[in-house]
Design a protein around this motif. Structure first.
Motif, short mmCIF file in Angstrom:
data_model
loop_
_atom_site.label_atom_id
_atom_site.label_comp_id
_atom_site.label_asym_id
_atom_site.label_seq_id
_atom_site.Cartn_x
_atom_site.Cartn_y
_atom_site.Cartn_z
N THR A 171 0.82 -1.21 0.00
CA THR A 171 0.00 0.00 0.00
C THR A 171 0.85 1.26 0.00
O THR A 171 0.39 2.32 -0.45
CB THR A 171 -0.94 0.02 1.22
N LEU A 172 2.10 1.17 0.46
CA LEU A 172 2.97 2.35 0.48
C LEU A 172 3.38 2.79 -0.91
O LEU A 172 3.83 3.93 -1.11
CB LEU A 172 4.21 2.09 1.33
N ASN A 173 3.21 1.93 -1.90
CA ASN A 173 3.57 2.31 -3.27
C ASN A 173 2.74 3.49 -3.76
O ASN A 173 3.15 4.22 -4.67
CB ASN A 173 3.38 1.12 -4.22
N GLU A 174 1.59 3.69 -3.14
CA GLU A 174 0.74 4.83 -3.51
C GLU A 174 1.40 6.16 -3.15
O GLU A 174 1.01 7.21 -3.67
CB GLU A 174 -0.61 4.71 -2.81
N LEU A 175 2.38 6.13 -2.26
CA LEU A 175 3.05 7.36 -1.81
C LEU A 175 4.20 7.76 -2.73
O LEU A 175 4.77 8.84 -2.56
CB LEU A 175 3.59 7.17 -0.39
N ILE A 176 4.55 6.89 -3.68
CA ILE A 176 5.74 7.11 -4.50
C ILE A 176 5.39 7.87 -5.78
O ILE A 176 4.45 7.52 -6.49
CB ILE A 176 6.39 5.77 -4.89
N ASP A 177 6.16 8.89 -6.07
CA ASP A 177 6.09 9.56 -7.37
C ASP A 177 6.91 8.70 -8.33
O ASP A 177 8.14 8.83 -8.39
CB ASP A 177 6.68 10.98 -7.26
N LEU A 178 6.26 7.80 -9.04
CA LEU A 178 6.97 6.82 -9.86
C LEU A 178 7.73 7.46 -11.02
O LEU A 178 8.79 6.97 -11.42
CB LEU A 178 5.99 5.77 -10.38
N GLU A 179 7.20 8.53 -11.54
CA GLU A 179 7.89 9.21 -12.65
C GLU A 179 9.22 9.77 -12.17
O GLU A 179 10.25 9.67 -12.86
CB GLU A 179 7.01 10.32 -13.21
N ARG A 180 9.21 10.35 -10.98
CA ARG A 180 10.45 10.91 -10.44
C ARG A 180 11.42 9.80 -10.04
O ARG A 180 12.63 9.93 -10.23
CB ARG A 180 10.15 11.81 -9.24
N LEU A 181 10.89 8.70 -9.50
CA LEU A 181 11.75 7.57 -9.16
C LEU A 181 12.44 7.03 -10.40
O LEU A 181 13.65 6.72 -10.38
CB LEU A 181 10.93 6.47 -8.50
N ALA A 182 11.71 6.90 -11.49
CA ALA A 182 12.27 6.34 -12.72
C ALA A 182 13.42 7.20 -13.26
O ALA A 182 14.31 6.69 -13.95
CB ALA A 182 11.18 6.21 -13.77
N ALA A 183 13.40 8.48 -12.93
CA ALA A 183 14.44 9.39 -13.42
C ALA A 183 15.71 9.33 -12.58
O ALA A 183 16.75 9.86 -12.99
CB ALA A 183 13.90 10.82 -13.44
N CYS A 184 15.65 8.68 -11.42
CA CYS A 184 16.83 8.57 -10.55
C CYS A 184 17.87 7.66 -11.20
O CYS A 184 17.53 6.70 -11.90
CB CYS A 184 16.45 8.02 -9.18
N ARG A 185 19.12 7.94 -10.93
CA ARG A 185 20.21 7.12 -11.46
C ARG A 185 20.95 6.36 -10.36
O ARG A 185 21.35 5.23 -10.55
CB ARG A 185 21.21 8.00 -12.24
#
Length: 278
Positions: A171-185
């Protein structure tokens, strides 16, 4: 003792990891709570279009619980994002190819998650291994402070959260900005912890769940200083007081041995035969 069964979503981002992937997959299959039928898992191997036989190895298991995606991506956290979007179980975690879980990891996490509903994410002892997979350092981390996560003080002034030993409710996955995470290196793990810590405390269990293996060619070592630089770009800037507070704590941690029973960590109570909170 009866408890609710949990389903684990395990994501393995990989690129040209044919020499390491089997070790990681076998650690899933060898989980004691999986073998006993207490828990279940779904493993998603997210491959970045490997050219070394990684995909053939992954598919050779012919296990309906193991799923494979192979396509070009922009890095580990882009791959992780693909996996998080597909997670539908009770508990999430991810491992780079080559790392592995201790056989009792899922059992330990499940016992705590099913008996302590206020625990939303959990990390184990910090374990460091060398290139021979020999354990060279183990310690139970002191209690984490939520406010220090958003300020990026773990991983800079204070000890890091060991990603390989960290589990969270799906359920914590709802708190993640997935687009911003994907941009992390490099510092995508920090970004995850920052998202979770905005609403929930990180709890510690004094048990070995997994570990980090130090070896050549790792992402964190490819760009010297790169992890901290990216972390600082993602954090909320700490105040001078917060920086000083963290530095003081760092010195305290260097010279004080922490008893899990007095620091708020979960420890195993041998008399009551259950995990108890200190």
């Amino acid at each position: 003792m009866w408890r609710m069964a949990l389903k684990y979503d395990v994501i393995i981002p990989v690129y040209n990891g044919v020499q390491k992937l089997e070790r990681t997959i076998q650690s899933l299959l060898q989980q004691s709570s999986i073998a006993s039928g207490q828990d279940s898992f779904s493993c998603l191997i997210v491959d970045g279009a490997s050219t070394d036989g990684t995909i053939d190895l992954a598919r050779s298991f012919q296990d309906p619980r193991i799923h494979v995606i192979s396509e070009p991506d922009s890095g580990m956290y882009h791959a992780l994002t693909k996996g998080l979007k597909r997670a539908q179980g009770d508990v999430c975690c991810y491992l780079p190819a080559g790392e592995f879980f201790e056989p009792s990891a899922f059992s330990t996490v499940s016992e705590i998650f099913t008996t302590h509903r206020d625990v939303h994410w959990l990390t184990g002892m910090n374990v460091l291994r060398n290139e021979k997979l020999q354990t060279i350092n183990v310690f139970t981390p002191p209690a984490f402070k939520r406010k220090f996560f958003t300020k990026g003080l773990y991983g800079t002034r204070l000890h890091v959260v060991q990603q390989e030993s960290t589990f969270w409710r799906t359920t914590l996955n709802e708190l993640i900005d997935l687009e911003r995470l994907a941009a992390c290196r490099l510092a995508g793990d920090f970004f995850l912890w920052k998202c979770f810590a905005k609403q929930h405390e990180l709890h510690v269990v004094s048990s070995i769940l997994s570990g980090f293996t130090s070896e050549e060619g790792q992402l964190s070592g490819q760009i010297p200083g790169g992890y901290r630089k990216e972390l600082k770009s993602l954090r909320d800037r700490p105040s001078v007081f917060e920086e000083i507070h963290a530095m003081v704590l760092r010195e305290v941690y260097k010279h004080k041995r922490f008893d899990p029973r007095k620091s708020g960590a979960f420890y195993y109570d041998l008399d009551r035969k259950r995990w108890a909170r200190g």
